[in-house]
Write a protein that holds these residues in place. Structure first.
Motif: not given
Length: 159
Positions: A47-50, A60-66, A79-94
């Motif tokens: 997760l370093v540099d993420g 979107w989660l960037h720079n996490v190395h899997v 290995a370092r592709r961007k990954r979508k995060l699953l969150m509620h709209r209210v949380e994303i807006d906040k």
């Protein structure tokens, strides 16, 4: 096959707690490819540099190395592709409104499996100044020395 329960830690970002003041934390799901899940089950990730970026009302989660799955074929992920995060709209807006303030950023703290599903713990954070980092380190050392002194006194009393 038995259903997986509990929390199995894959990776932690200890540097984030050293470099930032953690203001608020969120637990999010991740959209992953099959080979990424297999690679994570082997306990391999960094997760370093993420960081998290919000664009188009999506997080979107960037720079996490899997790392690539060793038994994978041409279907392997990058290995370092961007990954979508699953969150509620209210949380994303906040998060979006808070992260636009000066000095605020969103960083991943931990990556883990919870009841068989991959989750990431992200935090709204504010960068620490160099003197804040030194102060935190000093407090940690003082606490450790005090604990040592207390345990030494207790050992002498028992003996």
């Amino acid at each position: 096959m038995a259903k997986e329960t509990g929390r199995k830690l894959i990776a932690q970002n200890k540097k984030a707690r050293h470099d930032y003041h953690i203001l608020d934390t969120y637990e999010c799901g991740l959209v992953l490819m099959g080979t990424e899940v297999k690679s994570l089950r082997q306990g391999r990730a960094s997760l370093v540099d993420g960081f998290v970026q919000i664009d188009g009302n999506e997080a979107w989660l960037h720079n996490v190395h899997v790392p690539e799955y060793s038994q994978g074929t041409w279907t392997n992920h990058s290995a370092r592709r961007k990954r979508k995060l699953l969150m509620h709209r209210v949380e994303i807006d906040k998060l979006q409104s808070k992260s636009q303030e000066t000095g605020h950023t969103i960083v991943p703290l931990a990556l883990y499996f919870k009841d068989g599903r991959a989750k990431v713990e992200i935090a709204l954070a504010k960068g620490k100044k160099e003197y804040d980092k030194r102060q935190t380190l000093r407090e940690k050392q003082d606490r450790r020395e005090a604990d040592r002194a207390v345990s030494a006194v207790r050992r002498r009393q028992r003996g």
